[in-house]
Design a protein around this motif. Structure first.
Motif, PDB file in Angstrom:
ATOM      1  N   VAL A  82       0.787  -1.494  -0.294  1.00  0.00           N
ATOM      2  CA  VAL A  82       0.111  -0.146  -0.264  1.00  0.00           C
ATOM      3  C   VAL A  82       0.429   0.879   0.410  1.00  0.00           C
ATOM      4  N   THR A  83       0.444   1.950  -0.551  1.00  0.00           N
ATOM      5  CA  THR A  83       1.004   3.502  -1.330  1.00  0.00           C
ATOM      6  C   THR A  83       0.368   4.795  -0.604  1.00  0.00           C
TER       7      THR A  83
ATOM      8  N   ALA B 255      -5.210   1.524  -0.747  1.00  0.00           N
ATOM      9  CA  ALA B 255      -5.298   0.398   0.259  1.00  0.00           C
ATOM     10  C   ALA B 255      -6.385   0.057  -0.169  1.00  0.00           C
ATOM     11  N   ASP B 256      -7.619   0.738  -0.961  1.00  0.00           N
ATOM     12  CA  ASP B 256      -8.791   0.024  -1.542  1.00  0.00           C
ATOM     13  C   ASP B 256      -8.576  -0.780  -2.739  1.00  0.00           C
ATOM     14  N   SER B 257      -8.145  -1.325  -3.103  1.00  0.00           N
ATOM     15  CA  SER B 257      -7.760  -2.588  -3.622  1.00  0.00           C
ATOM     16  C   SER B 257      -7.843  -3.695  -2.865  1.00  0.00           C
TER      17      SER B 257
END
Length: 297
Positions: free
Chosen positions: A194-195, A256-258
């Motif tokens: 996550v980025t 993060a929403d992946s």
């Protein structure tokens, strides 16, 4: 001789607390956790197999030892598990804390309660101790409720909030971001990292030392304890890859929403730790130093 009782001693922070206190000759360390003792270290402390959510059992334990300090490190901490099982989360994190405060008051113990950056919504991190709480998931909400119990009903207390604690657990099934990145990259596996979340990761040894300083000084109030560097998980993973000379090209940056997760995560938490530095003399190690320390353990 001062007695210090640690709940959740089989957990990550519990391990580091037991290690730290067992080296203090002037301290008698009492460790308790549910079931058998799972720590590799067996010397220098007393282990009591007690479930702190059982009011009668925990009261019996405390009355037996009559500790001057109780460090309540035990909790249900996996945010997704808390979201799936709210009743268990509340019973473990809130109801049990009410019971622990009651018996701590009875024996006159100073209570150190462990909390989390997830009490904040992540919209305006990094946070100071006086910033308003506003949790975005049930785990955070349970910790806010427990903090209020401590603040409103405990006689002598400190609340220690912390962020993304890493270290080496004795349980080989419990990894951390450093070992997860290292082991996957060594195996040549692609990993998604996550980025768009930011944290100030905390070395478990630093957190344990901060708890010891707070307890020793009887420093009351809320303390933010973490590392100083604001990093995304991707940036942490890059440091791990560089340290071990592994192929960072195997890491896939993602939002993060992946990931589909039951519990929302705050986007940007992290702590401002000036109070801990000023009051306690707290000085955390860098994340890169944490990587090096874990390699040596």
């Amino acid at each position: 001789m001062e007695k210090v009782l640690i709940t959740g001693s089989n957990g990550l922070l519990g391990k580091y607390l037991v290690q730290l206190y067992s080296q203090q000759k002037e301290i008698r360390c009492i460790a308790c956790s549910r079931g058998a003792n799972r720590l590799k270290q067996t010397e220098g402390y007393v282990y009591e197999p007690v479930d702190f959510t059982s009011e009668e059992a925990f009261q019996t334990l405390v009355r037996k030892h009559r500790p001057q300090v109780i460090i309540h490190a035990g909790a249900m901490t996996q945010a997704d598990d808390c979201e799936r099982n709210k009743e268990a989360c509340w019973n473990t994190n809130v109801t049990a804390t009410e019971q622990i405060v009651k018996i701590a008051n009875e024996v006159g113990a100073f209570l150190v309660f462990l909390s989390t950056d997830f009490v904040f919504d992540g919209l305006s991190g990094p946070y100071r101790e006086e910033d308003l709480v506003n949790p975005v998931n049930y785990y955070g909400a349970s910790k806010v409720a427990a903090e209020r119990v401590v603040m409103q009903t405990a006689k002598n207390w400190a609340i220690v909030r912390t962020v993304l604690v890493y270290g080496l657990a004795d349980d080989p099934k419990r990894g951390n971001i450093i070992t997860w990145v290292r082991d996957n990259l060594r195996s040549g596996k692609n990993i998604k990292v996550v980025t768009d979340q930011w944290r100030t990761p905390t070395y478990a040894g630093d957190l344990a030392e901060a708890c010891r300083l707070i307890a020793g000084k009887r420093a009351g109030g809320i303390f933010h304890i973490s590392g100083e560097e604001m990093l995304t998980p991707f940036e942490m993973a890059q440091q791990v890859a560089k340290y071990y000379s592994l192929d960072a090209g195997l890491m896939i940056p993602v939002d993060a929403d992946s990931f589909t997760q039951p519990a929302m995560r705050p986007a940007k938490t992290g702590f401002i730790i000036e109070k801990a530095k000023a009051v306690l003399g707290y000085q955390p190690i860098s994340f890169n130093e944490g990587i090096r320390l874990l390699e040596q353990l």
